[in-house]
Scaffold this motif. Structure first.
Motif, PDB file in Angstrom:
ATOM      1  N   CYS A 144      36.201  34.769  42.874  1.00 46.16           N
ATOM      2  CA  CYS A 144      35.587  35.864  43.393  1.00 46.16           C
ATOM      3  C   CYS A 144      35.253  36.973  42.416  1.00 46.16           C
ATOM      4  N   GLN A 145      34.213  37.737  42.636  1.00 44.74           N
ATOM      5  CA  GLN A 145      33.960  38.887  41.819  1.00 44.74           C
ATOM      6  C   GLN A 145      33.576  40.149  42.601  1.00 44.74           C
ATOM      7  N   VAL A 146      33.779  41.367  42.167  1.00 42.48           N
ATOM      8  CA  VAL A 146      33.088  42.380  42.781  1.00 42.48           C
ATOM      9  C   VAL A 146      32.410  43.077  41.739  1.00 42.48           C
ATOM     10  N   ALA A 147      31.412  43.898  41.980  1.00 42.02           N
ATOM     11  CA  ALA A 147      30.375  44.575  40.705  1.00 42.02           C
ATOM     12  C   ALA A 147      30.005  45.839  41.515  1.00 42.02           C
ATOM     13  N   GLY A 148      29.826  46.604  40.431  1.00 40.87           N
ATOM     14  CA  GLY A 148      29.331  48.224  40.907  1.00 40.87           C
ATOM     15  C   GLY A 148      29.113  49.125  39.564  1.00 40.87           C
ATOM     16  N   TRP A 149      28.432  50.365  39.782  1.00 42.34           N
ATOM     17  CA  TRP A 149      28.256  51.263  38.980  1.00 42.34           C
ATOM     18  C   TRP A 149      29.318  52.304  39.158  1.00 42.34           C
ATOM     19  N   GLY A 150      29.736  53.035  38.148  1.00 42.57           N
ATOM     20  CA  GLY A 150      30.830  54.035  38.246  1.00 42.57           C
ATOM     21  C   GLY A 150      31.831  54.135  37.058  1.00 42.57           C
ATOM     22  N   SER A 151      32.894  54.983  37.092  1.00 41.61           N
ATOM     23  CA  SER A 151      33.800  55.048  35.852  1.00 41.61           C
ATOM     24  C   SER A 151      34.735  53.639  35.885  1.00 41.61           C
ATOM     25  N   PRO A 168      41.269  38.078  42.634  1.00 36.85           N
ATOM     26  CA  PRO A 168      41.901  37.085  43.284  1.00 36.85           C
ATOM     27  C   PRO A 168      41.902  37.349  44.882  1.00 36.85           C
ATOM     28  N   LEU A 169      41.805  36.601  45.737  1.00 35.58           N
ATOM     29  CA  LEU A 169      42.090  36.807  47.156  1.00 35.58           C
ATOM     30  C   LEU A 169      43.343  36.984  47.506  1.00 35.58           C
ATOM     31  N   ILE A 170      43.713  37.497  48.556  1.00 31.43           N
ATOM     32  CA  ILE A 170      45.398  38.019  48.956  1.00 31.43           C
ATOM     33  C   ILE A 170      45.186  37.542  50.258  1.00 31.43           C
ATOM     34  N   ASP A 171      46.445  36.796  50.569  1.00 32.85           N
ATOM     35  CA  ASP A 171      46.790  36.362  52.060  1.00 32.85           C
ATOM     36  C   ASP A 171      46.907  37.396  52.762  1.00 32.85           C
ATOM     37  N   LEU A 172      46.118  37.511  53.956  1.00 29.02           N
ATOM     38  CA  LEU A 172      46.174  38.845  54.751  1.00 29.02           C
ATOM     39  C   LEU A 172      47.632  39.108  55.188  1.00 29.02           C
ATOM     40  N   ASN A 173      48.757  38.008  55.492  1.00 24.28           N
ATOM     41  CA  ASN A 173      49.877  38.576  55.979  1.00 24.28           C
ATOM     42  C   ASN A 173      50.507  38.990  54.787  1.00 24.28           C
ATOM     43  N   GLY A 186      39.246  42.036  60.999  1.00 26.95           N
ATOM     44  CA  GLY A 186      38.139  41.895  60.269  1.00 26.95           C
ATOM     45  C   GLY A 186      37.648  42.297  59.021  1.00 26.95           C
ATOM     46  N   VAL A 187      39.081  42.064  58.032  1.00 30.34           N
ATOM     47  CA  VAL A 187      39.062  42.386  56.710  1.00 30.34           C
ATOM     48  C   VAL A 187      39.314  41.259  55.785  1.00 30.34           C
ATOM     49  N   ILE A 188      39.105  41.570  54.569  1.00 30.24           N
ATOM     50  CA  ILE A 188      39.379  40.706  53.404  1.00 30.24           C
ATOM     51  C   ILE A 188      40.191  41.415  52.325  1.00 30.24           C
ATOM     52  N   CYS A 189      41.359  40.965  51.900  1.00 33.99           N
ATOM     53  CA  CYS A 189      42.200  41.577  50.815  1.00 33.99           C
ATOM     54  C   CYS A 189      41.847  40.841  49.500  1.00 33.99           C
ATOM     55  N   ALA A 190      41.483  41.350  48.328  1.00 33.09           N
ATOM     56  CA  ALA A 190      41.289  40.883  47.231  1.00 33.09           C
ATOM     57  C   ALA A 190      41.391  41.863  45.873  1.00 33.09           C
ATOM     58  N   GLY A 191      42.252  41.337  44.918  1.00 31.99           N
ATOM     59  CA  GLY A 191      42.416  42.443  43.674  1.00 31.99           C
ATOM     60  C   GLY A 191      43.362  43.561  44.070  1.00 31.99           C
ATOM     61  N   GLY A 192      43.583  44.307  42.959  1.00 29.25           N
ATOM     62  CA  GLY A 192      44.171  45.599  43.128  1.00 29.25           C
ATOM     63  C   GLY A 192      45.923  45.592  43.066  1.00 29.25           C
ATOM     64  N   SER A 193      46.108  44.385  43.581  1.00 26.29           N
ATOM     65  CA  SER A 193      47.812  44.023  43.751  1.00 26.29           C
ATOM     66  C   SER A 193      47.845  42.859  42.965  1.00 26.29           C
ATOM     67  N   ASP A 194      49.052  42.749  42.043  1.00 29.61           N
ATOM     68  CA  ASP A 194      49.338  41.613  41.410  1.00 29.61           C
ATOM     69  C   ASP A 194      48.232  41.344  40.341  1.00 29.61           C
ATOM     70  N   THR A 195      47.353  42.288  39.888  1.00 29.95           N
ATOM     71  CA  THR A 195      46.238  42.135  39.098  1.00 29.95           C
ATOM     72  C   THR A 195      45.931  43.508  38.494  1.00 29.95           C
ATOM     73  N   LYS A 196      45.315  43.557  37.268  1.00 26.15           N
ATOM     74  CA  LYS A 196      44.846  44.832  37.023  1.00 26.15           C
ATOM     75  C   LYS A 196      43.167  44.963  37.229  1.00 26.15           C
ATOM     76  N   ASN A 197      42.775  44.138  37.902  1.00 24.94           N
ATOM     77  CA  ASN A 197      41.405  44.039  38.054  1.00 24.94           C
ATOM     78  C   ASN A 197      41.280  44.838  39.762  1.00 24.94           C
ATOM     79  N   ASN A 233      43.227  45.914  47.402  1.00 26.93           N
ATOM     80  CA  ASN A 233      41.799  46.276  47.888  1.00 26.93           C
ATOM     81  C   ASN A 233      41.280  45.789  49.232  1.00 26.93           C
ATOM     82  N   VAL A 234      40.732  46.415  49.765  1.00 26.94           N
ATOM     83  CA  VAL A 234      40.204  45.997  51.371  1.00 26.94           C
ATOM     84  C   VAL A 234      38.831  45.949  51.474  1.00 26.94           C
ATOM     85  N   TYR A 235      38.305  44.836  51.855  1.00 29.84           N
ATOM     86  CA  TYR A 235      37.103  44.594  52.129  1.00 29.84           C
ATOM     87  C   TYR A 235      36.669  44.301  53.648  1.00 29.84           C
ATOM     88  N   THR A 236      35.332  44.687  54.245  1.00 31.59           N
ATOM     89  CA  THR A 236      34.916  44.115  55.657  1.00 31.59           C
ATOM     90  C   THR A 236      34.688  42.884  55.361  1.00 31.59           C
TER      91      THR A 236
END
Length: 254
Positions: A144-151, A168-173, A186-197, A233-236
């Motif tokens: 999986c990837q996330v993209a955007g503009w910003g700092s 990386p995807l993170i198990d919801l539990n 109704g969310v997905i967790c991915a990245g932010g934890s256990d990674t620098k991305n 990180n949390v996604y809808t």
């Protein structure tokens, strides 16, 4: 006493989510190659980038509901470089269509459709992305990837060229446990934890893309802190809102 301490920690956590959690930078990413991610959109107010978004049809962009502002909103589609915008061809005024059950990001339903003022012309630079039809889980082991503009760092300067990073995807539990409490439904967790991305302030509304399919919408992180690894990180979850999306796309209005 311990229960009281945990309750206070959880209330503090929710306060951080609600007041400071909205995200938008790409951390540890790289520039998106030309003629790829043709679905990406910059959601703007007064010509300034506010949030990400992504094209889901010839006349609709999907983004986060918390990106809504009580000001005329526009989207720019068809460029990766926000300094290279042909306003006549790339800029569109929009009608905002927040999810009817949205209240705040940490309560869920953080999703919004933007109806373009005119139907756009699809070509090699502009192409909608396919939406997930079913829930995705960490055990699916997809890329999986996330993209955007910003700092590129907390409180850093924004960038003009679109950037992306693997997450990386993170198990919801596991995600619930790391966030010291409950997640909205109704969310997905991915990245932010256990990674620098991950993502950070300003990239809200951008897509979480797995195997070429949009599965999530950037919703929130904690306390505007992008010095990962720290919190997930949390996604809808798009699959949970697919019927609402399709209903509005079919009506051509909302």
């Amino acid at each position: 006493m311990m229960h009281a301490v945990h309750d206070l920690m959880f209330l503090y956590l929710l306060t951080c989510l609600g007041q400071n959690g909205h995200g938008s930078e790409i951390i540890n990413g790289k520039n998106v190659p030309q003629n790829s991610m043709q679905y990406m959109a910059s959601v703007q107010i007064n010509g300034k980038h506010e949030c990400g978004g992504f094209l889901v049809s010839e006349d609709f962009v999907l983004t986060a509901a918390h990106c809504y502002k009580n000001s005329p909103m526009e989207v720019v589609i068809g460029t990766h470089n926000l300094k290279k915008v042909n306003n006549n061809k790339m800029r569109y005024s929009v009608k905002t269509c927040k999810h009817p059950r949205y209240d705040k990001a940490e309560s869920g339903n953080d999703i919004m459709l933007l109806k373009l003022s005119r139907k756009l012309q699809l070509d090699k630079k502009v192409k909608p992305i396919q939406l997930a039809r079913k829930e995705i889980k960490a055990k699916d082991n997809v890329k999986c990837q996330v993209a955007g503009w910003g700092s590129t760092e907390t409180s850093g300067k924004t960038v003009d060229v679109l950037r992306w990073v693997d997450v990386p995807l993170i198990d919801l539990n596991v995600c619930k446990r790391k966030l010291k409490g409950k997640l909205p439904k109704g969310v997905i967790c991915a990245g932010g934890s256990d990674t620098k991305n991950g993502f950070c302030q300003g990239d809200s509304g951008g897509p979480l893309v797995c195997n070429g399919t949009a599965v999530g919408v950037v919703s929130f992180n904690i306390n505007r802190d992008c010095k990962y690894p720290n919190w997930p990180n949390v996604y809808t979850d798009i699959s949970k809102h697919l019927s609402w999306i399709k209903k509005n796309l079919n009506k051509k209005q909302c």
